[in-house]
Design a protein around this motif. Structure first.
Motif, PDB file in Angstrom:
ATOM      1  N   GLY A 186       0.832  -1.190   0.000  1.00  9.49           N
ATOM      2  CA  GLY A 186       0.000   0.000   0.000  1.00  9.49           C
ATOM      3  C   GLY A 186       0.872   1.246   0.000  1.00  9.49           C
ATOM      4  N   GLN A 187       0.397   2.309  -0.651  1.00 10.18           N
ATOM      5  CA  GLN A 187       1.135   3.575  -0.703  1.00 10.18           C
ATOM      6  C   GLN A 187       0.553   4.544   0.329  1.00 10.18           C
ATOM      7  OE1 GLN A 187       0.817   5.964  -4.306  1.00 10.18           O
ATOM      8  NE2 GLN A 187       3.013   6.429  -4.194  1.00 10.18           N
ATOM      9  N   ARG A 188       1.424   5.074   1.185  1.00 10.78           N
ATOM     10  CA  ARG A 188       0.960   5.968   2.241  1.00 10.78           C
ATOM     11  C   ARG A 188       0.358   7.230   1.630  1.00 10.78           C
ATOM     12  NH1 ARG A 188       2.355   4.687   7.309  1.00 10.78           N
ATOM     13  NH2 ARG A 188       2.372   6.850   8.038  1.00 10.78           N
ATOM     14  N   PRO A 189      -0.873   7.588   2.064  1.00  8.66           N
ATOM     15  CA  PRO A 189      -1.570   8.712   1.442  1.00  8.66           C
ATOM     16  C   PRO A 189      -1.020  10.066   1.894  1.00  8.66           C
ATOM     17  CG  PRO A 189      -2.909   7.771   3.201  1.00  8.66           C
ATOM     18  CD  PRO A 189      -1.688   6.899   3.076  1.00  8.66           C
ATOM     19  N   GLU A 190      -1.414  11.109   1.167  1.00  9.27           N
ATOM     20  CA  GLU A 190      -1.028  12.472   1.523  1.00  9.27           C
ATOM     21  C   GLU A 190      -1.512  12.805   2.936  1.00  9.27           C
ATOM     22  OE1 GLU A 190       0.925  14.563  -0.119  1.00  9.27           O
ATOM     23  OE2 GLU A 190       1.199  13.003  -1.640  1.00  9.27           O
ATOM     24  N   GLY A 191      -0.696  13.567   3.652  1.00  9.39           N
ATOM     25  CA  GLY A 191      -1.070  13.962   5.003  1.00  9.39           C
ATOM     26  C   GLY A 191      -0.498  13.072   6.088  1.00  9.39           C
ATOM     27  N   LYS A 192       0.046  11.922   5.693  1.00 12.26           N
ATOM     28  CA  LYS A 192       0.674  11.027   6.665  1.00 12.26           C
ATOM     29  C   LYS A 192       2.198  11.139   6.544  1.00 12.26           C
ATOM     30  CE  LYS A 192      -2.571   7.277   7.667  1.00 12.26           C
ATOM     31  NZ  LYS A 192      -2.670   5.803   7.803  1.00 12.26           N
ATOM     32  N   PRO A 193       2.924  10.857   7.635  1.00  9.09           N
ATOM     33  CA  PRO A 193       4.391  10.807   7.506  1.00  9.09           C
ATOM     34  C   PRO A 193       4.789   9.817   6.413  1.00  9.09           C
ATOM     35  CG  PRO A 193       3.722  10.671   9.820  1.00  9.09           C
ATOM     36  CD  PRO A 193       2.472  10.557   9.000  1.00  9.09           C
ATOM     37  N   TRP A 194       5.864  10.115   5.711  1.00  4.79           N
ATOM     38  CA  TRP A 194       6.362   9.262   4.616  1.00  4.79           C
ATOM     39  C   TRP A 194       5.307   9.113   3.514  1.00  4.79           C
ATOM     40  CZ3 TRP A 194      11.411   7.034   4.844  1.00  4.79           C
ATOM     41  CH2 TRP A 194      12.049   7.175   6.088  1.00  4.79           C
ATOM     42  N   ALA A 195       4.523  10.151   3.276  1.00  6.63           N
ATOM     43  CA  ALA A 195       3.502  10.103   2.222  1.00  6.63           C
ATOM     44  C   ALA A 195       4.143   9.742   0.885  1.00  6.63           C
ATOM     45  CB  ALA A 195       2.778  11.447   2.130  1.00  6.63           C
ATOM     46  N   GLY A 196       3.479   8.868   0.142  1.00  6.30           N
ATOM     47  CA  GLY A 196       3.971   8.456  -1.167  1.00  6.30           C
ATOM     48  C   GLY A 196       4.853   7.225  -1.136  1.00  6.30           C
ATOM     49  N   TRP A 197       5.343   6.860   0.048  1.00  4.60           N
ATOM     50  CA  TRP A 197       6.172   5.670   0.159  1.00  4.60           C
ATOM     51  C   TRP A 197       5.279   4.433   0.279  1.00  4.60           C
ATOM     52  CZ3 TRP A 197      11.771   5.628   1.344  1.00  4.60           C
ATOM     53  CH2 TRP A 197      12.354   6.888   1.192  1.00  4.60           C
ATOM     54  N   TRP A 198       5.832   3.297  -0.150  1.00  4.31           N
ATOM     55  CA  TRP A 198       5.074   2.048  -0.137  1.00  4.31           C
ATOM     56  C   TRP A 198       5.438   1.228   1.099  1.00  4.31           C
ATOM     57  CZ3 TRP A 198       1.386   0.770  -3.825  1.00  4.31           C
ATOM     58  CH2 TRP A 198       1.294   1.655  -4.904  1.00  4.31           C
ATOM     59  N   GLU A 199       4.422   0.494   1.607  1.00  6.22           N
ATOM     60  CA  GLU A 199       4.616  -0.258   2.844  1.00  6.22           C
ATOM     61  C   GLU A 199       3.727  -1.501   2.841  1.00  6.22           C
ATOM     62  OE1 GLU A 199       3.234   1.946   6.229  1.00  6.22           O
ATOM     63  OE2 GLU A 199       1.254   2.317   5.344  1.00  6.22           O
ATOM     64  N   LEU A 200       3.919  -2.323   3.869  1.00  2.00           N
ATOM     65  CA  LEU A 200       3.052  -3.473   4.103  1.00  2.00           C
ATOM     66  C   LEU A 200       1.852  -3.004   4.935  1.00  2.00           C
ATOM     67  CD1 LEU A 200       5.910  -5.915   5.069  1.00  2.00           C
ATOM     68  CD2 LEU A 200       4.535  -6.071   2.978  1.00  2.00           C
ATOM     69  N   PRO A 201       0.658  -3.462   4.617  1.00  2.00           N
ATOM     70  CA  PRO A 201      -0.514  -3.046   5.398  1.00  2.00           C
ATOM     71  C   PRO A 201      -0.410  -3.527   6.850  1.00  2.00           C
ATOM     72  CG  PRO A 201      -1.167  -4.061   3.316  1.00  2.00           C
ATOM     73  CD  PRO A 201       0.298  -4.317   3.479  1.00  2.00           C
ATOM     74  N   GLY A 202      -1.029  -2.772   7.744  1.00  2.00           N
ATOM     75  CA  GLY A 202      -1.024  -3.118   9.160  1.00  2.00           C
ATOM     76  C   GLY A 202      -1.139  -1.875  10.008  1.00  2.00           C
ATOM     77  N   GLY A 203      -0.882  -2.039  11.315  1.00  2.00           N
ATOM     78  CA  GLY A 203      -0.973  -0.887  12.197  1.00  2.00           C
ATOM     79  C   GLY A 203      -0.677  -1.246  13.635  1.00  2.00           C
ATOM     80  N   LYS A 204      -0.864  -0.259  14.505  1.00  2.00           N
ATOM     81  CA  LYS A 204      -0.485  -0.403  15.912  1.00  2.00           C
ATOM     82  C   LYS A 204      -1.396  -1.375  16.658  1.00  2.00           C
ATOM     83  CE  LYS A 204       1.007   4.449  16.035  1.00  2.00           C
ATOM     84  NZ  LYS A 204       0.697   5.784  16.584  1.00  2.00           N
ATOM     85  N   LEU A 205      -0.798  -2.073  17.624  1.00  2.48           N
ATOM     86  CA  LEU A 205      -1.577  -2.917  18.531  1.00  2.48           C
ATOM     87  C   LEU A 205      -2.310  -2.030  19.532  1.00  2.48           C
ATOM     88  CD1 LEU A 205       0.494  -5.058  17.404  1.00  2.48           C
ATOM     89  CD2 LEU A 205       0.323  -6.161  19.639  1.00  2.48           C
ATOM     90  N   GLU A 206      -3.551  -2.380  19.810  1.00  3.28           N
ATOM     91  CA  GLU A 206      -4.298  -1.718  20.863  1.00  3.28           C
ATOM     92  C   GLU A 206      -4.151  -2.509  22.161  1.00  3.28           C
ATOM     93  OE1 GLU A 206      -8.295  -1.179  19.491  1.00  3.28           O
ATOM     94  OE2 GLU A 206      -7.725   0.424  18.085  1.00  3.28           O
ATOM     95  N   PRO A 207      -4.346  -1.877  23.319  1.00  2.43           N
ATOM     96  CA  PRO A 207      -4.167  -2.578  24.597  1.00  2.43           C
ATOM     97  C   PRO A 207      -4.982  -3.864  24.655  1.00  2.43           C
ATOM     98  CG  PRO A 207      -4.453  -0.224  24.982  1.00  2.43           C
ATOM     99  CD  PRO A 207      -4.700  -0.451  23.522  1.00  2.43           C
ATOM    100  N   GLY A 208      -4.318  -4.949  25.057  1.00  2.63           N
ATOM    101  CA  GLY A 208      -4.993  -6.230  25.213  1.00  2.63           C
ATOM    102  C   GLY A 208      -5.065  -7.078  23.960  1.00  2.63           C
ATOM    103  N   GLU A 209      -4.649  -6.527  22.816  1.00  2.00           N
ATOM    104  CA  GLU A 209      -4.706  -7.294  21.571  1.00  2.00           C
ATOM    105  C   GLU A 209      -3.476  -8.178  21.393  1.00  2.00           C
ATOM    106  OE1 GLU A 209      -7.148  -5.032  18.061  1.00  2.00           O
ATOM    107  OE2 GLU A 209      -5.153  -4.285  18.489  1.00  2.00           O
ATOM    108  N   THR A 210      -3.681  -9.346  20.825  1.00  2.00           N
ATOM    109  CA  THR A 210      -2.548 -10.129  20.331  1.00  2.00           C
ATOM    110  C   THR A 210      -2.159  -9.582  18.961  1.00  2.00           C
ATOM    111  OG1 THR A 210      -3.872 -11.756  19.129  1.00  2.00           O
ATOM    112  CG2 THR A 210      -3.476 -12.188  21.486  1.00  2.00           C
ATOM    113  N   VAL A 211      -1.000 -10.021  18.483  1.00  2.00           N
ATOM    114  CA  VAL A 211      -0.546  -9.572  17.161  1.00  2.00           C
ATOM    115  C   VAL A 211      -1.542  -9.959  16.077  1.00  2.00           C
ATOM    116  CG1 VAL A 211       1.189 -10.013  15.379  1.00  2.00           C
ATOM    117  CG2 VAL A 211       1.918  -9.479  17.706  1.00  2.00           C
TER     118      VAL A 211
END
Length: 320
Positions: free
Chosen positions: A23-48
Motif C-alpha cells: 500500500g502507498q501511504r496517502p497524503e497527510g501522513k508521515p512518509w507520504a507516497g512511500w510504499w509499505e506493508l498493510p497493518g498498524g499499531k496494537l491496541e491494549p490487550g490485543e494479540t498480534v
C-alpha cells in the motif's frame, strides 16, 4: 533511538501465485507516497494476530482467514522506534481495496522496488521471503553412503527442495579416502542444476564457502565472530543457535537466517532434551531474522512450525 517502542502488526498478504500486496501511504501522513506493508499499531490487550485482523479489516476491507506469525523486527526511525511483528497472510475473504485513500499494488516480492520508494522497514521482509521454507542437511558419512545420498538428494530436489547444507564433520580422511571437496563439487553441481543453493558448514574450509553459495556457521564458530564473514555478493550466512541470546548474536552478525533447536527429539540424538514448541517460541522472541526449526522436523511438521513463528523447517532424514 526513542525510548518508547511502538508495537505494530504488519501483514505480508501473499496470493497463491506469490504476489505480495503493498500500500502507498496517502497524503497527510508521515512518509507520504512511500510504499509499505498493510497493518498498524496494537491496541491494549490485543494479540498480534488480533491487531492484524482488525487493521486489515479497517484499512483494506478484508477478513483474514489464515495467518501465521513470522519475524519480529525492531526498526529505529528518526523520531520513533517500532517493533514490527511481521505475519504472513495466505487466506482472506473479500477483495483488498484502499479504504484510507491509499493506492494498492500487487508486486513480485523479488522486484518490489519497481513500484516506487519502499519504507526502510519493509525491505528486510522482502529479502527474507526469498528464503525457501525447507532446509535440507546432509549426512553422507563416507564413500559407501554417497550413491544412496545422491539419489535421495535428487528426489528431494525434484520435490522442490531449494536450500541444502553440506555438513560432514566426521568424513574419513586419509590414503584412498574419497575427497570431500570432490563430493562438495558434485553436490553443488546437482543443486545448481535444480535451481537450489548449497551452503557449506563451517566445519569445512572457508575456501569452500566461497565456491558454494555461502556458509552455515556452527554456534562455536559464530560465537567467535563480531561481524558477518566476507563472502561474494549474494552468498548466504546461516547460524546454528540453541537459545534466544544466540539468535540475537546471529542477528547482530548480519546472518541471513538462524536455525534453532532441537525442538523435538531426533533419532540422531536420542535422549537429548528437546525445547518443545514453547521453547522455540521463547528462543525466537524478537529474533529480527528468519529462524528455521530443527529437530524432528519434516514436511509433515512444517505447518505446525509456521504456526509457532518458524520461517520453515530444517532437517536431515525428514527432508533428504
Amino acid at each position: 533511538m526513542s525510548e518508547r517502542i511502538v508495537d505494530v502488526a504488519a501483514g505480508l498478504i501473499l496470493r497463491a501465485d506469490g504476489q505480495l500486496l503493498l500500500g502507498q501511504r496517502p497524503e497527510g501522513k508521515p512518509w507520504a507516497g512511500w510504499w509499505e506493508l498493510p497493518g498498524g499499531k496494537l491496541e491494549p490487550g490485543e494479540t498480534v494476530l488480533q491487531a492484524l485482523a482488525r487493521e486489515l479489516r479497517e484499512e483494506i476491507g478484508i477478513e483474514v482467514t489464515q495467518a501465521v506469525p513470522w519475524v519480529t523486527y525492531v526498526h529505529a526511525y528518526p523520531h520513533t522506534t517500532v517493533r514490527l511483528a511481521f505475519c504472513q497472510v495466505t487466506g482472506w475473504q473479500g477483495e483488498p481495496r484502499g479504504l484510507e485513500n491509499q493506492r494498492l499494488q500487487w508486486v513480485d516480492p523479488a522486484h518490489a522496488d519497481q513500484v516506487g520508494d519502499l519504507l526502510p522497514a519493509t525491505l528486510p521482509p522482502l529479502r527474507w521471503l526469498q528464503l525457501p521454507t525447507s532446509y535440507g542437511i546432509s549426512a553422507i558419512g563416507g564413500r559407501a553412503g554417497l550413491p544412496a545420498f545422491l539419489e535421495r538428494l535428487d528426489r528431494a530436489l525434484a520435490r522442490g527442495l531449494k536450500l541444502v547444507q553440506l555438513r560432514e564433520p566426521d568424513w574419513p580422511d586419509g590414503p584412498g579416502a574419497l575427497s570431500l571437496r570432490d563430493v562438495m563439487q558434485a553436490v553443488l553441481k546437482q543443486c545448481h542444476a535444480a535451481g537450489a543453493r548449497l551452503l557449506v558448514n563451517s566445519a569445512h574450509p572457508a575456501a569452500w564457502w566461497r565456491q558454494a553459495d555461502g556458509v552455515h556457521l556452527r554456534w562455536a564458530d559464530a560465537a567467535l565472530l563480531q561481524a558477518r564473514p566476507e563472502l561474494p555478493p549474494g552468498a548466504l550466512v546461516g547460524v546454528s543457535a540453541h537459545d534466544n541470546a544466540q539468535i540475537v548474536h546471529a542477528r547482530d552478525l548480519g546472518a541471513d537466517f538462524a536455525v534453532l533447536g532441537p525442538v523435538l527429539e531426533t533419532p540422531s540424538h536420542p535422549g537429548q532434551p528437546a525445547m518443545g514448541w514453547p521453547g522455540f517460541v521463547k528462543g525466537n522472541r524478537d529474533a529480527g531474522l528468519p529462524v528455521y526449526a530443527l529437530g524432528g522436523q519434516s514436511a509433515d511438521t512444517l505447518a505446525d512450525a509456521r504456526r509457532h513463528g518458524a520461517h520453515g523447517v530444517a532437517g536431515i532424514r525428514g527432508l533428504i
